[in-house]
Scaffold this motif. Structure first.
Motif, PDB file in Angstrom:
ATOM      1  N   LEU A 157       0.826  -1.204   0.000  1.00 43.47           N
ATOM      2  CA  LEU A 157       0.000   0.000   0.000  1.00 43.47           C
ATOM      3  C   LEU A 157       0.862   1.257   0.000  1.00 43.47           C
ATOM      4  O   LEU A 157       0.464   2.303  -0.509  1.00 43.47           O
ATOM      5  N   VAL A 158       2.067   1.138   0.584  1.00 38.81           N
ATOM      6  CA  VAL A 158       3.000   2.265   0.596  1.00 38.81           C
ATOM      7  C   VAL A 158       3.663   2.434  -0.772  1.00 38.81           C
ATOM      8  O   VAL A 158       3.768   3.546  -1.297  1.00 38.81           O
ATOM      9  N   LEU A 159       4.080   1.314  -1.374  1.00 35.89           N
ATOM     10  CA  LEU A 159       4.812   1.374  -2.637  1.00 35.89           C
ATOM     11  C   LEU A 159       3.893   1.602  -3.837  1.00 35.89           C
ATOM     12  O   LEU A 159       4.268   2.269  -4.798  1.00 35.89           O
ATOM     13  N   PHE A 160       2.702   1.010  -3.781  1.00 31.92           N
ATOM     14  CA  PHE A 160       1.759   1.117  -4.906  1.00 31.92           C
ATOM     15  C   PHE A 160       0.423   1.636  -4.371  1.00 31.92           C
ATOM     16  O   PHE A 160      -0.563   0.904  -4.322  1.00 31.92           O
ATOM     17  N   LYS A 209      -4.958   0.780  -3.324  1.00 32.48           N
ATOM     18  CA  LYS A 209      -6.227   1.326  -2.861  1.00 32.48           C
ATOM     19  C   LYS A 209      -7.380   0.800  -3.700  1.00 32.48           C
ATOM     20  O   LYS A 209      -8.449   0.449  -3.174  1.00 32.48           O
ATOM     21  N   GLN A 210      -7.165   0.694  -5.019  1.00 33.64           N
ATOM     22  CA  GLN A 210      -8.215   0.211  -5.905  1.00 33.64           C
ATOM     23  C   GLN A 210      -8.517  -1.263  -5.655  1.00 33.64           C
ATOM     24  O   GLN A 210      -9.686  -1.676  -5.602  1.00 33.64           O
ATOM     25  N   GLU A 250     -12.095  -2.668  -4.335  1.00 32.02           N
ATOM     26  CA  GLU A 250     -12.862  -3.651  -5.098  1.00 32.02           C
ATOM     27  C   GLU A 250     -13.126  -4.909  -4.277  1.00 32.02           C
ATOM     28  O   GLU A 250     -14.215  -5.497  -4.356  1.00 32.02           O
ATOM     29  N   ALA A 251     -12.141  -5.306  -3.476  1.00 32.00           N
ATOM     30  CA  ALA A 251     -12.326  -6.477  -2.611  1.00 32.00           C
ATOM     31  C   ALA A 251     -13.410  -6.215  -1.577  1.00 32.00           C
ATOM     32  O   ALA A 251     -14.248  -7.081  -1.284  1.00 32.00           O
ATOM     33  N   ASN A 252     -13.414  -5.005  -1.030  1.00 30.36           N
ATOM     34  CA  ASN A 252     -14.421  -4.644  -0.037  1.00 30.36           C
ATOM     35  C   ASN A 252     -15.819  -4.631  -0.661  1.00 30.36           C
ATOM     36  O   ASN A 252     -16.776  -5.137  -0.068  1.00 30.36           O
ATOM     37  N   THR A 253     -15.930  -4.077  -1.863  1.00 35.20           N
ATOM     38  CA  THR A 253     -17.219  -4.045  -2.557  1.00 35.20           C
ATOM     39  C   THR A 253     -17.702  -5.458  -2.846  1.00 35.20           C
ATOM     40  O   THR A 253     -18.894  -5.773  -2.684  1.00 35.20           O
TER      41      THR A 253
END
Length: 541
Positions: free
Chosen positions: A25-28, A33-34, A38-41
């Motif tokens: 999450l830090v590097l990309f 975030k996307q 999408e996983a959460n949705t």
């Protein structure tokens, strides 16, 4: 000594999982975030029914247990007094279970429901006002506290009745999983719990830190920057590290008591100097709406929206399912903590105490703070909606509090309360994380262990704060917490299997307390009867 005491696979596994999630999450940042979004949705959209069924099922199960023979079992020795008085006990469980998030949402949550009401109602209508005052209480009410309470049952039972000197979620499911608990399966269960807790802690920081920063800005005029928010995080970390290091009675209990007195002061002030009649009548009305529609709210989804029959609002996924998932992430931690502080109480007292005191506390917050903000909006004295659109939620929260008399004093108390709420949540979290990574607890978790997790809890959110990724960590923890639905089932099954076997009628006895004597005797032979009796005593630090 530490090699014998510490559970290093769980310790390293939890850190490794957190790093594996956080570093990408830090590097990309954008791609990560996307993916997480999408996983959460996908999870909430396709498995929302499981979350809803879990919430209602847990609530019904606890009511059953409370009135069954299993609810009569005492956590501790026969005739033993309660370790903490009711005031301190209620203060600690509420402060641990809620945190500064209650200050955030109690003041402002009605705005979201008012503008995006449930059941397809028209935004900002008279009906929307009614539901806006009730839905916050529902989401923070009995089902939320039931989800919190369930893990406490088997954990407290094994700790105080069967005298197992271990505070672990994996140990609580031993009656079902058996020897699997001693291997990788048990480690995975504990690591998933710890990852969820650390992500949930990031959520609390994500909400609390900007709100505290806005309070500081209002009082001092210092602009809100990332640097200021980082300093606030470090100050809060220092407070809860000292509290956790001091121990349960000298640190966490004292801080929780101070927290509760400040809560009573600020809520009493708003009630007395605010629109008292409106607050009382609206709160009373909201409770009535909740009682009248409890099962409707607990089961409402939008199945026909998928068929194009109705316009989908996304309300169940965006609010109820998300909240149930959020409580689920925190549930093992709060359960562990409630179990730890409930020595001397019966299972029934622990169930009803947690659910009733927790719910009443949330009713007071939403009823007083939320309805004060709503009153300002409806009377035109302060347009909270327009202000929030222009300045964001944290600034709006502080500005609503500032509408009261002696505004500087109230904002100061509110800001200090938010800091202490963060600290009381995190000192409890670090205490429990330290407990989970030890093979046994003798007195309290090691001080160095408690301090390590106190700072570990702050490190990742601090890094992500500068990268703008706190909300992503929050969502990742919700997604990662999905397996906890099935762990909750195992916890309920384990408690019923173990406690029912222990209180089964033998030799003509019918009292549950008589049938668990053999565990107390075996505990004494193992030296377990004194486990955590002297809860402030640290050994081999």
């Amino acid at each position: 000594m530490n090699k014998r005491i510490m559970d290093w696979p769980t310790f390293s596994g939890a850190l490794a999982l957190l790093l594996l999630v956080t570093i990408p999450l830090v590097l990309f940042r954008e791609a990560g975030k996307q993916v997480v979004s999408e996983a959460n949705t996908f999870m909430t959209g396709n498995f929302g029914f499981l979350y809803m069924a879990m919430g209602l099922g847990v609530f019904a199960f606890l009511i059953f247990v409370a009135f069954s023979k299993n609810g009569h079992v005492k956590l501790g020795e026969e005739g033993e007094e309660k370790e903490f008085n009711t005031f301190s006990w209620a203060a600690m469980l509420f402060a641990a279970g809620i945190g500064s998030s209650i200050l955030y949402w109690a003041v402002i949550e009605w705005v979201y429901y008012y503008q995006g009401p449930p059941f397809g109602l028209t935004a900002e209508s008279k009906e929307a006002i009614q539901w806006a005052t009730a839905y916050g209480i529902f989401h923070w009410g009995p089902i939320a506290w039931a989800i919190y309470t369930l893990p406490a049952l088997p954990i407290a039972y094994f700790f105080y009745v069967r005298k197992k000197p271990v505070l672990k979620v994996s140990e609580a499911v031993r009656p079902v999983l058996g020897k699997w608990v001693d291997g990788p399966v048990g480690t995975v269960v504990d690591v998933l719990f710890m990852f969820g807790l650390m992500g949930g802690a990031g959520t609390t920081l994500a909400l609390g830190t900007p709100m505290i920063a806005q309070g500081v800005n209002y009082l001092t005029g210092i602009p809100v920057t990332l640097g200021m928010q980082a300093v606030i995080m470090l100050v809060c970390t220092g407070i809860f590290a000292i509290s956790s290091y001091s121990g349960l009675k000298k640190g966490i209990k004292v801080l929780s008591d101070i927290n509760l007195w400040l809560v009573l002061f600020i809520l009493g002030f708003i009630l007395i100097f605010g629109p008292t009649r409106f607050i009382l009548e609206t709160t009373f009305n909201s409770v009535g709406i909740l009682l009248d529609n409890f099962f409707k709210m607990a089961t409402w989804m939008e199945p026909f929206g998928n068929l194009g029959q109705f316009e989908e609002t996304g309300f169940p996924e965006g609010w109820t399912i998300f909240y149930w998932a959020w409580w689920l992430v925190y549930a093992p931690f709060v359960g562990l903590f409630v179990a730890r502080i409930s020595r001397g109480r019966t299972i029934r007292e622990m169930i009803f105490g947690t659910m009733v005191y927790g719910t009443l506390g949330c009713i007071l917050f939403f009823g007083i703070m939320g309805n004060f903000g709503l009153y300002m909006q409806l009377t035109g004295q302060f347009d909270a909606i327009a202000f929030m659109d222009a300045n964001g939620a944290p600034a709006t929260i502080v500005e609503i509090i500032a509408q009261l008399p002696f505004s500087n004093l109230l904002v100061l108390v509110f800001t200090v309360l938010a800091i202490i709420f963060l600290a009381t949540t995190f000192d409890s979290s670090s205490y429990i994380l330290a407990s989970v990574v030890q093979k046994e607890i003798d007195g309290e978790p090691k001080r160095w262990n408690r301090l390590f997790w106190a700072f570990a809890l702050c490190l990742m959110p601090l890094v992500l704060l500068f990268l703008g990724g706190l909300d992503t960590l929050q969502t990742a923890s919700i997604v990662g917490g999905f397996p906890l639905i099935f762990i909750m089932v195992l916890l309920a099954w384990s408690f019923m299997r173990a406690s029912t076997a222990d209180i089964k009628e033998e030799d003509g006895y019918e009292s549950p307390t008589i049938h668990i004597k053999r565990w107390r005797k075996e505990g004494k032979r193992r030296g377990g009867s004194d486990v955590l009796r002297n809860s402030d005593k640290d050994k081999n630090d």
